[in-house]
Design an enzyme around this catalytic site. Structure first.
Site, mmCIF file in Angstrom:
data_model
loop_
_atom_site.group_PDB
_atom_site.id
_atom_site.type_symbol
_atom_site.label_atom_id
_atom_site.label_comp_id
_atom_site.label_asym_id
_atom_site.label_seq_id
_atom_site.Cartn_x
_atom_site.Cartn_y
_atom_site.Cartn_z
ATOM 1 C CB THR A 191 11.805 -0.997 1.522
ATOM 2 O OG1 THR A 191 11.116 0.008 0.790
ATOM 3 C CG2 THR A 191 11.814 -0.649 2.987
ATOM 4 N NE ARG A 219 3.632 5.510 -2.299
ATOM 5 C CZ ARG A 219 4.440 4.551 -1.898
ATOM 6 N NH1 ARG A 219 5.640 4.839 -1.441
ATOM 7 N NH2 ARG A 219 4.066 3.292 -1.950
ATOM 8 N N GLY A 243 7.817 -3.845 -0.878
ATOM 9 C CA GLY A 243 6.882 -3.999 -1.996
ATOM 10 C C GLY A 243 6.015 -2.758 -2.117
HETATM 11 C C1 SD4 Z 1 6.981 1.883 -0.421
HETATM 12 N N1 SD4 Z 1 7.324 -0.294 0.508
HETATM 13 O O1 SD4 Z 1 7.295 3.054 -0.325
HETATM 14 C C2 SD4 Z 1 7.999 0.836 -0.063
HETATM 15 C C3 SD4 Z 1 8.790 0.529 -1.267
HETATM 16 C C4 SD4 Z 1 9.317 -0.843 -1.290
HETATM 17 O O2 SD4 Z 1 9.991 -2.661 -2.485
HETATM 18 O O3 SD4 Z 1 9.522 -1.519 -0.366
HETATM 19 N N2 SD4 Z 1 9.542 -1.397 -2.398
HETATM 20 O O4 SD4 Z 1 5.892 1.512 -0.841
#
Ligand code: SD4
Length: 335
Positions: A191, A219, A243
């Site tokens: 992200t 989701r 994350g």
């Molecule tokens: C999520 N935090 O949708 C985001 C995805 C992400 O590294 O950052 N992944 O959960």
């Protein structure tokens, strides 16, 4: 293309187009009252460069983070943000984004479809509605009413990767994403979180993502949830996350980091304390997932911490490549 793993295993910079700080400090000190912008992951280099144009022209931190987020949303190499993002388990690409300034103004969209720049829709939610968060069809209807164009976004690569994934249909988020150009072997998370302080000392942040690839339809992760994936308080500082979003939502992670800074912790120590909280609450669950926090305080100091090795962030103080560098985050379970 180079994977993040090989990228981190070397000293080089070509993959990210930036400079990796030789002995990366976990905390980066500011240069006087100059503006600064920081972003998650290696693609943060590009987002920072886009944001810097605004900061260098005495623009606001808010405009800067929006510009940086828009850059990432348009990045054709990124399967985790914006138009090249990977879809959910039904093959539908849904995007999440949030934006916030130091005065507590914020806006967000979640699970929006077929709109190329969710961060700008989030800003419109902030500025043109009495609300904070719009979701799904309502978010798309609102975007169209504000002049955004409906555009099919799912790329051929993303569709192929999804078709490949469907052979096993195994939802297993990787610790860190890889972008190595092989359909089916790419990331299922990452992200862009971007935080800035401008020449007037104003703070702002933005967060934009396609969320976890192969997620259940409907989701929503942490990125559009103010306090989870992003939080800004002009009296204290700003924090963002990347994350597995469920962990940041459970812990109100970005808010927690800002609150730790309010108690006097440095950005790095605040990020570490938030990660420690997650580990303490869910020791087993936290072992197999990645959670990363990045923080910028009102003095312009930067820090980060992750659960696992592999998180990098970009810190930018100027327009040249030497002023826009990657730093390795410390981690709890890593080396
Ligand atoms: C999520 N935090 O949708 C985001 C995805 C992400 O590294 O950052 N992944 O959960």
């Amino acid at each position: 293309m180079t994977t993040r793993r090989t990228f981190l295993g070397t000293t080089l910079l070509a993959a990210a187009g930036g400079t990796l700080a030789a002995k990366a400090p976990s905390e980066v000190r500011p240069r006087g009252n100059a503006p600064r912008v920081v972003s998650t992951w290696d693609f943060g280099i590009g987002a920072n460069a886009a944001a810097w144009k605004t900061l260098a022209a005495q623009g606001s931190a808010l405009d800067a983070v929006e510009a940086g987020a828009r850059w990432a949303e348009a990045d054709l190499c990124n399967s985790t943000v914006g138009r090249c993002g990977y879809p959910d388990r039904d093959g539908v690409l849904t995007l999440d984004a949030s934006i916030m300034d130091g005065d507590g103004r914020c806006g967000a969209v979640a699970a929006i479809e077929d709109i190329a720049h969710p961060i700008s829709v989030a800003r419109k939610v902030m500025e043109a509605t009495p609300h904070v968060l719009l979701v799904g069809q309502g978010a798309q209807d609102f975007a169209i009413s504000q002049g955004f164009k409906k555009t099919p976004l799912l790329t051929d690569d993303a569709r192929k990767a999804w078709q490949e994934w469907r052979k096993t249909s195994n939802y297993a988020p990787r610790v860190n994403a890889e972008r190595d150009g092989k359909p089916g072997d790419k990331s299922n998370h990452d992200t862009l979180g971007i935080l800035a302080i401008d020449a007037h000392g104003r703070l702002a942040g933005a967060c934009t993502t396609s969320g976890m690839a192969w997620k259940l339809r409907g989701r929503v992760g942490d990125s559009p949830i103010v306090g989870a994936g992003l939080y800004v308080d002009g009296d204290v500082g700003a924090a963002t996350a990347s994350g597995v979003g469920e962990e940041m939502i459970r812990s109100a992670g970005a808010f927690l980091v800002v609150e730790f800074m309010r108690q006097g912790k440095s950005p790095a120590a605040a990020c570490r304390a938030a990660i420690d909280r997650i580990v303490a609450k869910r020791p087993q669950a936290s072992k197999g997932v990645q959670v990363c926090f990045l923080a910028l305080n009102k003095l312009g100091e930067v820090g980060a911490c992750a659960l696992q090795d592999g998180f990098v962030y970009a810190v930018c103080d100027g327009a040249d490549a030497e002023s826009n560098v990657l730093t390795k985050s410390t981690s709890v379970y890593g080396a």
